[in-house]
Motif scaffolding. Structure first.
Motif, PDB file in Angstrom:
ATOM      1  N   GLY A  16       0.733  -1.278   0.000  1.00 28.54           N
ATOM      2  CA  GLY A  16       0.000   0.000   0.000  1.00 28.54           C
ATOM      3  C   GLY A  16       0.753   1.312   0.000  1.00 28.54           C
ATOM      4  N   GLU A  17       2.099   1.337  -0.204  1.00 28.90           N
ATOM      5  CA  GLU A  17       2.745   2.644  -0.307  1.00 28.90           C
ATOM      6  C   GLU A  17       2.123   3.428  -1.459  1.00 28.90           C
ATOM      7  OE1 GLU A  17       3.815  -0.483  -1.241  1.00 28.90           O
ATOM      8  OE2 GLU A  17       5.785  -0.187  -0.349  1.00 28.90           O
ATOM      9  N   HIS A  18       2.202   4.699  -1.402  1.00 23.54           N
ATOM     10  CA  HIS A  18       1.611   5.651  -2.352  1.00 23.54           C
ATOM     11  C   HIS A  18       0.084   5.675  -2.268  1.00 23.54           C
ATOM     12  CE1 HIS A  18       5.266   7.132  -4.109  1.00 23.54           C
ATOM     13  NE2 HIS A  18       5.719   5.887  -4.202  1.00 23.54           N
ATOM     14  N   PHE A  19      -0.595   4.515  -2.278  1.00 23.55           N
ATOM     15  CA  PHE A  19      -2.054   4.563  -2.115  1.00 23.55           C
ATOM     16  C   PHE A  19      -2.381   5.209  -0.764  1.00 23.55           C
ATOM     17  CE2 PHE A  19      -1.645   1.096  -5.242  1.00 23.55           C
ATOM     18  CZ  PHE A  19      -2.461   1.623  -6.238  1.00 23.55           C
ATOM     19  N   SER A  22      -2.910   8.839  -0.634  1.00 25.93           N
ATOM     20  CA  SER A  22      -4.230   9.274  -1.094  1.00 25.93           C
ATOM     21  C   SER A  22      -5.341   8.819  -0.150  1.00 25.93           C
ATOM     22  CB  SER A  22      -4.492   8.714  -2.498  1.00 25.93           C
ATOM     23  OG  SER A  22      -3.517   9.186  -3.388  1.00 25.93           O
ATOM     24  N   GLY A  23      -4.981   8.337   1.044  1.00 23.23           N
ATOM     25  CA  GLY A  23      -5.999   8.013   2.059  1.00 23.23           C
ATOM     26  C   GLY A  23      -6.450   6.570   2.099  1.00 23.23           C
ATOM     27  N   TYR A  24      -5.877   5.692   1.256  1.00 26.94           N
ATOM     28  CA  TYR A  24      -6.232   4.263   1.314  1.00 26.94           C
ATOM     29  C   TYR A  24      -5.373   3.595   2.395  1.00 26.94           C
ATOM     30  CZ  TYR A  24      -8.439   5.342  -3.112  1.00 26.94           C
ATOM     31  OH  TYR A  24      -9.226   5.915  -4.079  1.00 26.94           O
ATOM     32  N   PHE A 204       0.193  11.575 -11.400  1.00 29.96           N
ATOM     33  CA  PHE A 204      -0.475  10.511 -12.171  1.00 29.96           C
ATOM     34  C   PHE A 204      -1.963  10.464 -11.786  1.00 29.96           C
ATOM     35  CE2 PHE A 204      -2.190   6.297 -12.706  1.00 29.96           C
ATOM     36  CZ  PHE A 204      -1.657   5.820 -13.887  1.00 29.96           C
ATOM     37  N   ALA A 205      -2.229  10.499 -10.472  1.00 32.17           N
ATOM     38  CA  ALA A 205      -3.617  10.405  -9.981  1.00 32.17           C
ATOM     39  C   ALA A 205      -4.431  11.614 -10.441  1.00 32.17           C
ATOM     40  CB  ALA A 205      -3.618  10.301  -8.460  1.00 32.17           C
ATOM     41  N   ARG A 206      -3.793  12.765 -10.490  1.00 33.16           N
ATOM     42  CA  ARG A 206      -4.494  13.993 -10.901  1.00 33.16           C
ATOM     43  C   ARG A 206      -4.824  13.960 -12.399  1.00 33.16           C
ATOM     44  NH1 ARG A 206      -3.642  18.681 -12.800  1.00 33.16           N
ATOM     45  NH2 ARG A 206      -1.445  18.354 -13.225  1.00 33.16           N
ATOM     46  N   LYS A 207      -3.874  13.426 -13.167  1.00 30.68           N
ATOM     47  CA  LYS A 207      -4.079  13.406 -14.620  1.00 30.68           C
ATOM     48  C   LYS A 207      -4.987  12.263 -15.069  1.00 30.68           C
ATOM     49  CE  LYS A 207       0.050  15.589 -16.499  1.00 30.68           C
ATOM     50  NZ  LYS A 207       1.445  15.275 -16.824  1.00 30.68           N
ATOM     51  N   ASN A 208      -5.015  11.172 -14.296  1.00 33.63           N
ATOM     52  CA  ASN A 208      -5.801   9.989 -14.690  1.00 33.63           C
ATOM     53  C   ASN A 208      -6.710   9.549 -13.550  1.00 33.63           C
ATOM     54  OD1 ASN A 208      -3.935   9.272 -17.168  1.00 33.63           O
ATOM     55  ND2 ASN A 208      -2.561   9.497 -15.424  1.00 33.63           N
ATOM     56  N   PRO A 209      -7.654  10.430 -13.155  1.00 36.50           N
ATOM     57  CA  PRO A 209      -8.432  10.112 -11.943  1.00 36.50           C
ATOM     58  C   PRO A 209      -9.194   8.789 -12.017  1.00 36.50           C
ATOM     59  CG  PRO A 209      -9.351  12.031 -13.080  1.00 36.50           C
ATOM     60  CD  PRO A 209      -8.055  11.714 -13.761  1.00 36.50           C
ATOM     61  N   GLU A 210      -9.781   8.506 -13.202  1.00 33.81           N
ATOM     62  CA  GLU A 210     -10.580   7.260 -13.291  1.00 33.81           C
ATOM     63  C   GLU A 210      -9.681   6.032 -13.189  1.00 33.81           C
ATOM     64  OE1 GLU A 210     -11.738   9.460 -16.023  1.00 33.81           O
ATOM     65  OE2 GLU A 210     -13.404  10.182 -14.794  1.00 33.81           O
ATOM     66  N   VAL A 211      -8.558   6.081 -13.932  1.00 34.48           N
ATOM     67  CA  VAL A 211      -7.631   4.938 -13.905  1.00 34.48           C
ATOM     68  C   VAL A 211      -7.117   4.749 -12.474  1.00 34.48           C
ATOM     69  CG1 VAL A 211      -5.425   4.043 -14.765  1.00 34.48           C
ATOM     70  CG2 VAL A 211      -6.919   5.324 -16.296  1.00 34.48           C
ATOM     71  N   PHE A 212      -6.772   5.855 -11.826  1.00 34.36           N
ATOM     72  CA  PHE A 212      -6.227   5.740 -10.473  1.00 34.36           C
ATOM     73  C   PHE A 212      -7.269   5.136  -9.533  1.00 34.36           C
ATOM     74  CE2 PHE A 212      -4.936   7.288  -6.234  1.00 34.36           C
ATOM     75  CZ  PHE A 212      -3.667   6.745  -6.197  1.00 34.36           C
ATOM     76  N   ARG A 213      -8.516   5.561  -9.686  1.00 34.24           N
ATOM     77  CA  ARG A 213      -9.571   5.019  -8.814  1.00 34.24           C
ATOM     78  C   ARG A 213      -9.751   3.516  -9.047  1.00 34.24           C
ATOM     79  NH1 ARG A 213     -13.923   8.016 -10.133  1.00 34.24           N
ATOM     80  NH2 ARG A 213     -12.669   9.876  -9.795  1.00 34.24           N
ATOM     81  N   GLU A 214      -9.725   3.097 -10.315  1.00 30.82           N
ATOM     82  CA  GLU A 214      -9.842   1.655 -10.613  1.00 30.82           C
ATOM     83  C   GLU A 214      -8.666   0.899  -9.998  1.00 30.82           C
ATOM     84  OE1 GLU A 214     -12.281   0.042 -11.987  1.00 30.82           O
ATOM     85  OE2 GLU A 214     -13.427   1.629 -12.967  1.00 30.82           O
ATOM     86  N   MET A 215      -7.491   1.496 -10.110  1.00 35.59           N
ATOM     87  CA  MET A 215      -6.301   0.837  -9.544  1.00 35.59           C
ATOM     88  C   MET A 215      -6.430   0.742  -8.023  1.00 35.59           C
ATOM     89  SD  MET A 215      -3.228   2.492 -11.776  1.00 35.59           S
ATOM     90  CE  MET A 215      -1.914   1.568 -10.984  1.00 35.59           C
ATOM     91  N   ALA A 216      -6.923   1.816  -7.420  1.00 38.90           N
ATOM     92  CA  ALA A 216      -7.071   1.826  -5.963  1.00 38.90           C
ATOM     93  C   ALA A 216      -8.116   0.795  -5.521  1.00 38.90           C
ATOM     94  CB  ALA A 216      -7.436   3.221  -5.481  1.00 38.90           C
ATOM     95  N   LEU A 248       1.094  -3.018  -9.634  1.00 37.92           N
ATOM     96  CA  LEU A 248       0.378  -1.735  -9.608  1.00 37.92           C
ATOM     97  C   LEU A 248       1.375  -0.575  -9.465  1.00 37.92           C
ATOM     98  CD1 LEU A 248      -2.650  -2.625  -7.289  1.00 37.92           C
ATOM     99  CD2 LEU A 248      -2.744  -2.064  -9.720  1.00 37.92           C
ATOM    100  N   LEU A 249       2.379  -0.774  -8.632  1.00 38.98           N
ATOM    101  CA  LEU A 249       3.378   0.289  -8.433  1.00 38.98           C
ATOM    102  C   LEU A 249       4.169   0.544  -9.713  1.00 38.98           C
ATOM    103  CD1 LEU A 249       4.436  -0.780  -4.839  1.00 38.98           C
ATOM    104  CD2 LEU A 249       3.353   1.396  -5.444  1.00 38.98           C
ATOM    105  N   ARG A 250       4.401  -0.531 -10.470  1.00 35.26           N
ATOM    106  CA  ARG A 250       5.064  -0.374 -11.785  1.00 35.26           C
ATOM    107  C   ARG A 250       4.245   0.550 -12.666  1.00 35.26           C
ATOM    108  NH1 ARG A 250       5.914  -6.481 -13.596  1.00 35.26           N
ATOM    109  NH2 ARG A 250       7.794  -6.924 -12.427  1.00 35.26           N
ATOM    110  N   VAL A 251       2.927   0.283 -12.712  1.00 37.79           N
ATOM    111  CA  VAL A 251       2.056   1.096 -13.571  1.00 37.79           C
ATOM    112  C   VAL A 251       2.066   2.556 -13.102  1.00 37.79           C
ATOM    113  CG1 VAL A 251      -0.315   1.416 -14.398  1.00 37.79           C
ATOM    114  CG2 VAL A 251       0.606  -0.890 -14.126  1.00 37.79           C
ATOM    115  N   LEU A 252       2.169   2.752 -11.795  1.00 35.96           N
ATOM    116  CA  LEU A 252       2.210   4.122 -11.275  1.00 35.96           C
ATOM    117  C   LEU A 252       3.541   4.809 -11.582  1.00 35.96           C
ATOM    118  CD1 LEU A 252       0.477   3.721  -7.781  1.00 35.96           C
ATOM    119  CD2 LEU A 252      -0.452   4.822  -9.832  1.00 35.96           C
ATOM    120  N   GLY A 253       4.501   4.051 -12.084  1.00 37.08           N
ATOM    121  CA  GLY A 253       5.766   4.651 -12.535  1.00 37.08           C
ATOM    122  C   GLY A 253       6.811   4.794 -11.449  1.00 37.08           C
TER     123      GLY A 253
END
Ligand code: MEV
Length: 321
Positions: A16-19, A22-24, A204-216, A248-253
């Protein structure tokens, strides 16, 4: 008291790092290398030392060493100490020395362990009786100066020890660990700045909110399974879920060539699963596996900065003799 000392553990984020920024919720555990801070009463100036890095301040808070135009890497600790003493009506100078066995800028929570141990040692020196919440509060001040907008997970685990499901400051619960007592840690030796990695993911989360939410959401399922696996002592399942978290972390870059090399090396030992831990971009990769796989970890110490197996869920901050 004329002298005091305290120690606090490092940490690894199992999931869960980085997530967590964002409060997860994230799953984190304290690990065995520790940081120790020794303090004693001083006169007319305050001195903080860490290896060959030294900071000296006058009674009035003026930087005496290094010269004012040179960045003082210990300033966040001095600022934290000043606030702690001021708020507890102590007006005094002190000397502090830091001894950390936790590799720095490697995702193992070294700065938080130092800040937590420092706050506890000062509390002991001046008989302030600060509890965990206060120690965490002060350590968070230093962490913000070191890292920008951290989630607070590092000072919480350094103070409280054990394993936590952590969602935000003061918002956590203890997790029972069944059976999994060890973890492999491989340090790529590549140092990186937490604040830059966090900013990258937030962008990344700001630019791709829907993708980030699905990932979360998907991460939420990984976490639920990981918690169940940990509580049941199912290391194989936990390992597989750690690998999914790594993907998932890979996808987040936040992976890197060095991280992937460490990941492959660990999986090559027959681990159940592996992932980067902490901010990524370098730092450490962790893995869980069958007993035989830990035995071969030392084979990797030639190629990587450090390779070690460590005990998890160890105790949090404590006073030292
Ligand atoms: C810190 O160890 C890991 C990050 O999630 C940042 C944070 O939670 O403060 C990347």
């Amino acid at each position: 008291m004329m002298k005091a000392a305290a120690s606090a553990p490092g940490k690894v984020i199992l999931l869960g790092e980085h997530f967590v920024v964002s409060g997860y919720p994230a799953l984190v555990t304290a690990i065995e290398p520790r940081a120790v801070v020794r303090v004693q009463r001083g006169e007319k100036k305050t001195v903080v030392k860490s290896g060959n890095v030294v900071g000296i301040w006058s009674e009035g808070g003026e930087q005496l060493y290094p010269p004012k135009n040179i960045k003082n890497h210990l300033q966040p600790l001095y600022d934290m100490a000043t606030k702690l003493l001021e708020e507890n009506s102590v007006h005094a100078c002190f000397e502090a020395e830091i001894f950390s066995q936790i590799p720095g800028s490697a995702g193992l929570g070294s700065s938080a362990a130092v800040s937590v141990a420092f706050a506890k040692a000062l509390s002991d020196l001046y008989g302030l009786g600060l509890g965990h919440d206060a120690v965490i509060k002060y350590a968070m001040l230093a962490e913000r100066e070191f890292h920008g907008t951290p989630s607070g997970i590092d000072p919480h685990i350094a103070a409280l020890g054990g394993a936590l499901l952590y969602s935000g400051p003061g918002n956590y619960r203890r997790v029972n660990i069944n059976n999994l007592l060890e973890i492999a840690v491989l340090n790529t030796g590549v140092r990186r700045k937490t604040s830059a990695m966090v900013a990258h993911v937030q962008e990344f989360a700001r630019k791709n909110p829907e993708v980030f939410r699905e990932m979360a959401d998907f991460y939420g399922e990984v976490l639920a399974g990981g918690l169940e696996a940990l509580e049941k002592g199912d290391a194989a399942r936990l390992g597989r879920l750690m690998t999914l978290n790594h993907m998932l972390l890979r996808v987040l870059g936040v992976s890197s060539k060095a991280v992937e090399k460490a990941f492959e090396a660990l999986m090559g030992l027959g681990m159940y699963g592996a992932k980067l831990t902490g901010a990524g971009g370098g730092g450490c990769v962790i893995a869980v596996g069958p007993q035989t796989s830990y035995g071969r970890l030392s084979d990797l110490s030639q190629q990587f900065q450090t390779a070690f197996t460590t005990k998890i869920a160890c105790r949090g901050v404590v006073s030292e003799a």
